[in-house]
Design a protein around this motif. Structure first.
Motif, PDB file in Angstrom:
ATOM      1  N   LEU A   1      80.879  57.739  75.992  1.00  0.00           N
ATOM      2  CA  LEU A   1      82.013  58.292  75.239  1.00  0.00           C
ATOM      3  C   LEU A   1      81.598  58.861  73.883  1.00  0.00           C
ATOM      4  O   LEU A   1      82.450  59.080  73.022  1.00  0.00           O
ATOM      5  N   THR A   2      80.321  59.105  73.691  1.00  0.00           N
ATOM      6  CA  THR A   2      79.847  59.652  72.430  1.00  0.00           C
ATOM      7  C   THR A   2      80.524  60.994  72.134  1.00  0.00           C
ATOM      8  O   THR A   2      80.633  61.850  73.013  1.00  0.00           O
ATOM      9  N   GLY A   3      81.006  61.132  70.900  1.00  0.00           N
ATOM     10  CA  GLY A   3      81.670  62.362  70.501  1.00  0.00           C
ATOM     11  C   GLY A   3      83.162  62.368  70.747  1.00  0.00           C
ATOM     12  O   GLY A   3      83.836  63.353  70.433  1.00  0.00           O
ATOM     13  N   ARG A   4      83.689  61.266  71.280  1.00  0.00           N
ATOM     14  CA  ARG A   4      85.120  61.203  71.568  1.00  0.00           C
ATOM     15  C   ARG A   4      85.807  60.212  70.640  1.00  0.00           C
ATOM     16  O   ARG A   4      85.176  59.332  70.067  1.00  0.00           O
ATOM     17  N   THR A   5      87.104  60.368  70.505  1.00  0.00           N
ATOM     18  CA  THR A   5      87.899  59.468  69.684  1.00  0.00           C
ATOM     19  C   THR A   5      88.914  58.752  70.558  1.00  0.00           C
ATOM     20  O   THR A   5      89.430  59.318  71.522  1.00  0.00           O
ATOM     21  N   ALA A   6      89.202  57.503  70.211  1.00  0.00           N
ATOM     22  CA  ALA A   6      90.115  56.679  71.004  1.00  0.00           C
ATOM     23  C   ALA A   6      91.056  55.923  70.084  1.00  0.00           C
ATOM     24  O   ALA A   6      90.678  55.502  68.992  1.00  0.00           O
ATOM     25  N   LEU A   7      92.278  55.739  70.543  1.00  0.00           N
ATOM     26  CA  LEU A   7      93.262  54.889  69.870  1.00  0.00           C
ATOM     27  C   LEU A   7      93.657  53.788  70.839  1.00  0.00           C
ATOM     28  O   LEU A   7      94.081  54.060  71.966  1.00  0.00           O
ATOM     29  N   VAL A   8      93.503  52.542  70.402  1.00  0.00           N
ATOM     30  CA  VAL A   8      93.870  51.386  71.218  1.00  0.00           C
ATOM     31  C   VAL A   8      94.990  50.641  70.508  1.00  0.00           C
ATOM     32  O   VAL A   8      94.780  50.076  69.423  1.00  0.00           O
ATOM     33  N   THR A   9      96.178  50.630  71.075  1.00  0.00           N
ATOM     34  CA  THR A   9      97.262  49.874  70.449  1.00  0.00           C
ATOM     35  C   THR A   9      97.093  48.396  70.780  1.00  0.00           C
ATOM     36  O   THR A   9      96.605  48.028  71.849  1.00  0.00           O
ATOM     37  N   GLY A  10      97.497  47.558  69.832  1.00  0.00           N
ATOM     38  CA  GLY A  10      97.289  46.126  70.015  1.00  0.00           C
ATOM     39  C   GLY A  10      95.815  45.801  70.144  1.00  0.00           C
ATOM     40  O   GLY A  10      95.429  44.913  70.896  1.00  0.00           O
ATOM     41  N   GLY A  11      94.994  46.499  69.358  1.00  0.00           N
ATOM     42  CA  GLY A  11      93.547  46.364  69.507  1.00  0.00           C
ATOM     43  C   GLY A  11      92.921  45.261  68.694  1.00  0.00           C
ATOM     44  O   GLY A  11      91.694  45.142  68.661  1.00  0.00           O
ATOM     45  N   SER A  12      93.714  44.418  68.050  1.00  0.00           N
ATOM     46  CA  SER A  12      93.152  43.407  67.155  1.00  0.00           C
ATOM     47  C   SER A  12      92.850  42.081  67.832  1.00  0.00           C
ATOM     48  O   SER A  12      92.192  41.224  67.238  1.00  0.00           O
TER      49      SER A  12
END
Length: 255
Positions: A4-15
């Motif tokens: 996944l190099t070069g990509r951005t991700a958002l993870v909700t409830g990621g804590s």
């Protein structure tokens, strides 16, 4: 170079729990990870630190889901920080993981707890995705976390199961709607996983652990990493030809 190099991700409830495992796995694969949290700022900071310690890039985003303005707050925080960590704005991977699990038989379920579950488990991912589509690049990935409770009847979490059934319907229809942009949309359905949310009845209770393990064809309780690895596959190029699906990640529970 990770997958996944070069990509951005958002993870909700990621804590914490499954969300933390997903965030850390995507970070190890090279993605810049936005770790969303609702209340546990310290836990989110720990996840960010762990990803950075492994050579990855991450930042925390705060928004309490299920309240007025929640989605706007989350995206404002994301947009404000993304260019500090990535070379361009936008998003490649959205993981709708955040959720709550109200417990109670149908006779015990209050209107307040039901409405809260709908707001967090259904409304928030719907509108988060809606507003995220202008940020999500063509060829992107959306992964929604559902539950084995949509397949296995568990009467003490009936409201929760109902909301997750809606998530699966959302996944199917959204996959059709976004296919023309090359965006895949899938759900992952975990079973019983050893996380903080299950700690009160599972950890340290040998009888409960044996009972939970016996539900799985593989004879053990799930780990957050078991689910995170499935999400990482769907988020990668290897998952490019899978869309509109519910991937059962229950370890074969109650087959």
């Amino acid at each position: 170079m990770g997958t996944l190099t070069g990509r951005t991700a958002l993870v909700t409830g990621g804590s914490r729990g499954i969300g933390r495992a997903i965030a850390e796995r995507l970070g190890r694969e090279g993605a810049v990870v936005a770790v969303h949290y609702g209340r546990a700022a310290d836990a989110a900071d720990e996840v960010v630190a762990a990803i950075r310690a492994g050579g990855g890039s991450a930042f925390a985003v705060h928004a309490e889901l299920g309240v007025s303005g929640d989605v706007e707050t989350l995206w404002e925080g994301y947009d404000r920080q993304i260019l500090e960590h990535a070379d361009r704005a936008g998003l490649d991977i959205l993981v709708n993981n955040a959720g709550i699990t109200p417990r109670g038989e149908i006779e015990e379920t209050t209107a307040e707890s039901f409405d809260e579950a709908v707001a967090v488990n259904m409304r928030a991912p719907f509108f988060l995705t809606q507003q995220g589509l202008k940020r999500l690049r063509d060829g992107g990935r959306i992964v929604n976390i559902s539950s084995g409770a949509t397949r296995i009847a568990l009467t003490d979490i009936i409201a929760y199961a109902m909301t997750k059934g809606a998530v699966e319907a959302f996944t199917l229809t959204l996959a059709k709607a976004l296919g023309g942009r090359g965006i895949t949309v899938n759900s992952v359905a975990p079973g019983i996983v050893d996380t903080d949310i299950n700690a009160s009845w599972l950890r340290g209770n040998e009888a409960a652990e044996r009972s939970a393990a016996a539900l799985s064809a593989l004879g053990r309780v799930g780990r957050p990493e078991d689910v995170a690895d499935v999400v990482a596959f769907l988020a990668s190029d290897d998952g490019r030809w899978v869309t509109g699906q519910v991937v059962d990640a229950t370890g074969g529970s109650q087959l």
